[in-house]
Enzyme design. Structure first.
Site, PDB file in Angstrom:
ATOM      1  N   GLU A 179       3.121  -5.884   7.143  1.00 46.99           N
ATOM      2  CA  GLU A 179       2.311  -5.133   7.587  1.00 46.99           C
ATOM      3  C   GLU A 179       2.568  -5.251   9.104  1.00 46.99           C
ATOM      4  OE1 GLU A 179       1.317  -7.119   5.208  1.00 46.99           O
ATOM      5  OE2 GLU A 179       0.125  -6.037   3.974  1.00 46.99           O
ATOM      6  N   GLU A 235      -0.729  -9.368  -1.685  1.00 48.06           N
ATOM      7  CA  GLU A 235      -2.228  -9.593  -1.514  1.00 48.06           C
ATOM      8  C   GLU A 235      -2.555  -9.462  -3.127  1.00 48.06           C
ATOM      9  OE1 GLU A 235      -2.841  -6.713   1.737  1.00 48.06           O
ATOM     10  OE2 GLU A 235      -4.056  -8.059   2.555  1.00 48.06           O
ATOM     11  N   GLY A 281       0.192  -5.240   0.363  1.00 44.79           N
ATOM     12  CA  GLY A 281      -0.765  -5.097  -0.779  1.00 44.79           C
ATOM     13  C   GLY A 281      -0.382  -5.649  -1.907  1.00 44.79           C
ATOM     14  N   ALA A 315       0.862  -1.169  -0.010  1.00 40.22           N
ATOM     15  CA  ALA A 315      -0.069   0.131  -0.142  1.00 40.22           C
ATOM     16  C   ALA A 315       0.980   1.036   0.056  1.00 40.22           C
ATOM     17  CB  ALA A 315      -1.015  -0.035   1.136  1.00 40.22           C
TER      18      ALA A 315
HETATM   19  C1  TC6 Z   1       0.203  -2.837   3.237  1.00 40.25           C
HETATM   20  O1  TC6 Z   1       0.667  -2.849   2.016  1.00 40.25           O
HETATM   21  C2  TC6 Z   1      -1.045  -2.667   3.772  1.00 40.25           C
HETATM   22  C3  TC6 Z   1      -2.006  -3.166   2.851  1.00 40.25           C
HETATM   23  C4  TC6 Z   1      -3.587  -3.093   3.519  1.00 40.25           C
HETATM   24  C5  TC6 Z   1      -4.274  -2.684   2.595  1.00 40.25           C
HETATM   25  C6  TC6 Z   1      -5.764  -2.291   3.084  1.00 40.25           C
HETATM   26  N1  TC6 Z   1       4.687   3.256   0.346  1.00 40.25           N
HETATM   27  O2  TC6 Z   1      13.339   1.658   1.372  1.00 40.25           O
HETATM   28  P1  TC6 Z   1      13.915   2.269   0.318  1.00 40.25           P
HETATM   29  C7  TC6 Z   1       9.439   4.782  -0.313  1.00 40.25           C
HETATM   30  S1  TC6 Z   1       1.364  -1.830   4.354  1.00 40.25           S
HETATM   31  C8  TC6 Z   1       5.209   4.517   0.122  1.00 40.25           C
HETATM   32  O3  TC6 Z   1      14.824   3.388   0.641  1.00 40.25           O
HETATM   33  P2  TC6 Z   1      14.965  -0.014  -0.707  1.00 40.25           P
HETATM   34  C9  TC6 Z   1      10.392   4.934   0.779  1.00 40.25           C
HETATM   35  O4  TC6 Z   1      10.131   6.023   1.744  1.00 40.25           O
HETATM   36  C10 TC6 Z   1       2.763  -1.712   3.086  1.00 40.25           C
HETATM   37  N2  TC6 Z   1       6.520   4.729  -0.107  1.00 40.25           N
HETATM   38  O5  TC6 Z   1      14.309   1.398  -0.720  1.00 40.25           O
HETATM   39  C11 TC6 Z   1      11.820   5.979   0.018  1.00 40.25           C
HETATM   40  O6  TC6 Z   1      11.078   7.119  -0.311  1.00 40.25           O
HETATM   41  P3  TC6 Z   1      12.722   7.925  -0.356  1.00 40.25           P
HETATM   42  C12 TC6 Z   1       3.517  -2.810   3.252  1.00 40.25           C
HETATM   43  C13 TC6 Z   1       7.222   3.854  -0.067  1.00 40.25           C
HETATM   44  O7  TC6 Z   1      15.164  -0.465  -2.152  1.00 40.25           O
HETATM   45  C14 TC6 Z   1      11.600   4.861  -1.361  1.00 40.25           C
HETATM   46  O8  TC6 Z   1      10.238   4.347  -1.580  1.00 40.25           O
HETATM   47  N3  TC6 Z   1       4.753  -2.779   2.406  1.00 40.25           N
HETATM   48  C15 TC6 Z   1       6.933   2.490   0.220  1.00 40.25           C
HETATM   49  O9  TC6 Z   1      15.847  -0.060   0.243  1.00 40.25           O
HETATM   50  C16 TC6 Z   1      12.741   3.712  -1.494  1.00 40.25           C
HETATM   51  O10 TC6 Z   1      12.677   2.986  -0.371  1.00 40.25           O
HETATM   52  C17 TC6 Z   1       5.969  -2.512   3.131  1.00 40.25           C
HETATM   53  O11 TC6 Z   1       5.931  -2.497   4.398  1.00 40.25           O
HETATM   54  C18 TC6 Z   1       5.285   2.313   0.607  1.00 40.25           C
HETATM   55  N4  TC6 Z   1       4.822   1.256   0.689  1.00 40.25           N
HETATM   56  O12 TC6 Z   1      13.656  -1.047  -0.272  1.00 40.25           O
HETATM   57  C19 TC6 Z   1       7.268  -2.560   2.261  1.00 40.25           C
HETATM   58  N5  TC6 Z   1       7.786   1.681   0.477  1.00 40.25           N
HETATM   59  O13 TC6 Z   1      13.546   7.600  -1.591  1.00 40.25           O
HETATM   60  C20 TC6 Z   1       7.775  -1.060   2.670  1.00 40.25           C
HETATM   61  C21 TC6 Z   1       8.815   2.440   0.133  1.00 40.25           C
HETATM   62  O14 TC6 Z   1      11.680   9.289  -0.759  1.00 40.25           O
HETATM   63  N6  TC6 Z   1       9.183  -1.000   1.880  1.00 40.25           N
HETATM   64  N7  TC6 Z   1       8.608   3.690   0.104  1.00 40.25           N
HETATM   65  O15 TC6 Z   1      13.082   8.079   0.847  1.00 40.25           O
HETATM   66  C22 TC6 Z   1      10.115  -1.546   1.746  1.00 40.25           C
HETATM   67  O16 TC6 Z   1      10.176  -2.458   2.779  1.00 40.25           O
HETATM   68  C23 TC6 Z   1      11.329  -1.377   1.005  1.00 40.25           C
HETATM   69  O17 TC6 Z   1      10.975   0.310   0.709  1.00 40.25           O
HETATM   70  C24 TC6 Z   1      11.615  -1.961  -0.266  1.00 40.25           C
HETATM   71  C25 TC6 Z   1      12.401  -1.325  -0.887  1.00 40.25           C
HETATM   72  C26 TC6 Z   1      12.083  -3.679   0.150  1.00 40.25           C
HETATM   73  C27 TC6 Z   1      10.248  -2.163  -0.915  1.00 40.25           C
END
Ligand code: TC6
Length: 694
Positions: free
Chosen positions: A128, A108, A105, A66
């Protein structure tokens, strides 16, 4: 190619319709992406030229979840559940093509497809729980239907992703694709259509739930087994309840149950704190006066001076990242001992089954020992990890300056000394920086990086990138006594010592901080780290602490001697209150003329935490930390501050700065000027602001 929305396009490639999401950086499921996927499916279903559909992503990754920046804002149509329902009910098979990470998401969405293929390097998971929530778009209902209840419990409550190979083994990925992913996915989709394979709707698959239906104890067993790990967290319990719902309720009801449990978490403080922390950690990577495009120094080899506990632990980080290390000691005996400890640490991990022998051999092959500093002449970075003595460190840095090649970074792991002064012992102070690792250095995630007045932007940018490469979370700070973390910790320590003199039991002080969410309280922590460490530092500085000094004078250095603030039975790490220590405390209180009294848990907590917050306000004012959120990153990753409370600064905002300020004035009236609120705290209170507003 047809643009469905700004972020999603559709294209018929032969008989397969390909929907491509292209929303950098991580293809998060913003409104435009959700609407685009739904529109893409509708377009493909309506396109008579295709009989199968592939959902793929451009850029570095499949959908990473998400869009966290949308959390807390009014929901926008279509919701993810609706998008997934559209996919699942498509009359043409939908195949997800996964590279990078399919997270939250994103996974999902993939579970709403009829089939999934992935490249070998792909990772899939539902993280999450790490954001204080649960998978709220059917993840808790669909995943157990694919991988079984036990595996789903593990994946959803840990939040840890699994690799494509394992995902294939457990049935989460139907095929691992070597070579070009989109081509592989198209070929797979064609085959599915040609063979008339079923449109697998996971929501209708109940076979994998049968075992848990027969054995409902699986849930309580899981709770019991993980009680320690889940302590204090709200989200894991709701994840478990949602999976129970998957087993006990029909799919549509289970989905409703998931939604209720999701909403319960989403409005709570823990979710807000953990989501705040997610962005704080990423923000900490950015140093305002170091531009993003600052050129970096290539770090291909490292040198470490000192093969003690810290030096050895630091070396392990580099070896695990594939960077060869030369480690230098003054004597062969100390060198052999240090290398022996690294080896036995790895061997212990191998015997627990958490590391392969092959990996261990590879790490050890990257390690070279030496008793000659000259052997560091070609390395790209040196980290000094010898004992805390300014004269000795200056001498070492003077030598390194002469030995090491131009352009090499010279770093110190000091936790107390002035890094500016160390830099001045060289002819290249702009290449000198503090890299303060936390013990055990191969485990603790924090790397407090200390910039001097002269450290160059290139060196700072290189060390921030290096931290990520070796699996650390960096935060850049300035030079002061104790830097950020230990300077605040000292304030907590002072109060803990004072509280036991005033009448609080030391096990009560430890219990209150443990219940707050720390892994252990300050006295148990000191026993673990070794009470002699602080004793030596006090002696060096000519300061005293009556109880701490008295127990050290008795040789009670902590767990390693079997006695410290507590008594430890042989071979046990369980602290047991010891009457001898109580006597020491009572005598010290008498000598200091203190009338002992009952101290409430509430007072213990406030007196331990508020001085840390006050010190942090001074640290911010002095510009030692760049942002309040950097301090939170330091405390969560370096000192075990419970992540569900976001860090000390976030916690202070949650409590309300005015409440903290008023309590401080009350303590000042009782205990004196050390409780004077920091000018920044006072200013924020007067302006009705919080640390978040800085
Ligand atoms: C969910 O899905 C819930 C669902 C319920 C549905 C109703 N959103 O970490 P990095 C940005 S909950 C917005 O440095 P990497 C991050 O802030 C979500 N932004 O890169 C950064 O911005 P900046 C479940 C996001 O290569 C840039 O992207 N998903 C999101 O080391 C790069 O990120 C997670 O919890 C996001 N979801 O790692 C996954 N994700 O450049 C969360 C990242 O402006 N993300 N950004 O600072 C991660 O674990 C890691 O970002 C990665 C990439 C493994 C995808």
């Amino acid at each position: 190619m047809t643009a469905i929305t700004d972020f999603v396009s559709y294209e018929a490639r032969g008989t397969v319709g390909v929907i491509t999401v292209d929303s950098p950086p991580v293809n998060a499921l913003s409104q435009g992406v959700r609407a685009g996927i739904q529109g893409g499916i509708k377009a493909a279903v309506a396109d008579d030229s295709v009989n199968a559909i592939v959902l793929a992503c451009a850029g570095r990754t499949f959908i990473a979840g998400a869009d966290i920046t949308e959390f807390g804002k009014p929901p926008q149509e279509p919701g993810l559940n609706d998008v997934i329902a559209t996919m699942e009910s498509s009359t043409k098979p939908v195949v997800a093509a996964i590279h990078g990470t399919a997270l939250g998401g994103g996974l999902e969405t993939a579970l709403g497809c009829h089939y999934r293929v992935a490249v070998p390097s792909a990772k899939v998971g539902l993280p999450e729980v790490k954001l204080g929530i649960l998978p709220g778009a059917g993840g808790t209902q669909r995943l157990p239907r694919v991988v079984g209840v036990q595996k789903a419990l593990e994946m959803i409550t840990s939040g840890n992703p699994i690799g494509a190979k394992e995902a294939h083994k457990v049935g989460l990925v139907d095929q691992v694709v070597e070579g070009d992913l989109t081509e592989g996915a198209i070929a797979f989709a064609k085959k599915v259509a040609a063979e008339g394979r079923p449109l697998v709707k996971i929501s209708e698959q109940n076979d994998k739930l049968a075992e848990a239906k027969k054995n409902p104890a699986i849930f309580d067993d899981f709770r019991k087994k993980n009680a320690r790990k889940f302590r204090g967290f709200e989200a894991p319990e709701n994840c478990i309840k949602a999976i129970e719902g998957a087993v006990n309720l029909p799919f549509p009801e289970g989905l409703k149950r998931e939604r209720e449990l999701f909403m319960e978490l989403m409005v709570g403080e823990q979710a807000k704190a953990q989501q705040y922390f997610f962005f704080s950690e990423r923000l900490a990577n950015k140093i305002p006066d170091v531009p993003k495009d600052t050129p970096l120094i290539d770090i291909n080899t490292a040198g470490i001076v000192g093969a003690g506990t810290m030096g050895g632990g630091i070396a392990m980080n580099f070896l695990q990242a594939g960077i060869p290390v030369t480690i230098v000691e003054t004597s062969q005996e100390a060198l052999d001992k240090g290398i022996g400890i690294i080896k036995s640490n790895y061997a212990a991990t191998v015997s627990k089954g958490r590391l392969s022998q092959e990996a261990m051999d590879k790490y050890m092959s990257l390690l070279t020992g030496s008793t000659n500093l000259e052997d560091l002449k070609d390395v790209d970075i040196v980290i000094e990890a010898i004992f805390e003595n300014m004269d000795v460190k200056k001498e070492v840095f003077g030598k390194l300056d002469k030995i090491c090649k131009q352009g090499a970074i010279l770093a110190t792991n000091t936790s107390t000394l002035d890094v500016d002064e160390i830099g001045e012992a060289t002819s290249r102070p702009e290449y000198v920086i503090g890299l303060h690792f936390f013990s055990p250095a191969n485990v603790m995630r924090l790397l407090e990086e200390v910039r001097t007045k002269k450290t160059s932007p290139t060196v700072m940018a290189t060390c921030m990138a290096l931290a990520k490469k070796i699996g650390k979370v960096p935060a850049m700070v300035g030079v002061c006594d104790g830097f950020v973390g230990n300077r605040m910790l000292a304030k907590r320590g002072e109060q803990a010592s004072q509280l036991i003199l005033e009448g609080a039991k030391l096990e009560d002080v430890d219990r209150v901080l443990y219940d707050f969410g720390f892994p252990m309280g300050p006295f148990a922590m000191s026993d673990l780290a070794g009470n002699d460490v602080g004793w030596r530092i006090r002696q060096g500085r000519g300061v005293t602490s009556p109880v701490a000094d008295a127990i050290c004078e008795l040789g009670r250095f902590g767990q390693k001697t079997g006695d410290g603030y507590y008594h430890y039975e042989k071979g046990s790490r369980t602290p047991q209150p010891d009457p001898i220590v109580e006597e020491i405390i009572v005598k010290a209180a008498r000598d200091a003329g203190i009338n002992r009294r009952e101290v409430s848990d509430e007072e213990i907590l406030k007196r331990c935490i508020y001085p840390m917050i006050n010190e942090a306000a001074k640290i911010l004012e002095e510009g030692i930390a760049t942002r309040a959120s950097d301090i939170d990153v330091i405390w969560v990753y370096g000192y075990g501050w419970p992540i569900y409370r976001g860090g000390p600064m976030r916690y202070a905002d949650h409590i309300g700065l005015e409440n903290i300020y008023n309590d401080m004035l009350k303590f000042k009236a009782e205990h004196g000027d050390e409780w004077t609120p920091a000018p920044l705290l006072e200013k924020l209170v007067k302006e009705g602001k919080g640390f978040k507003d800085l």
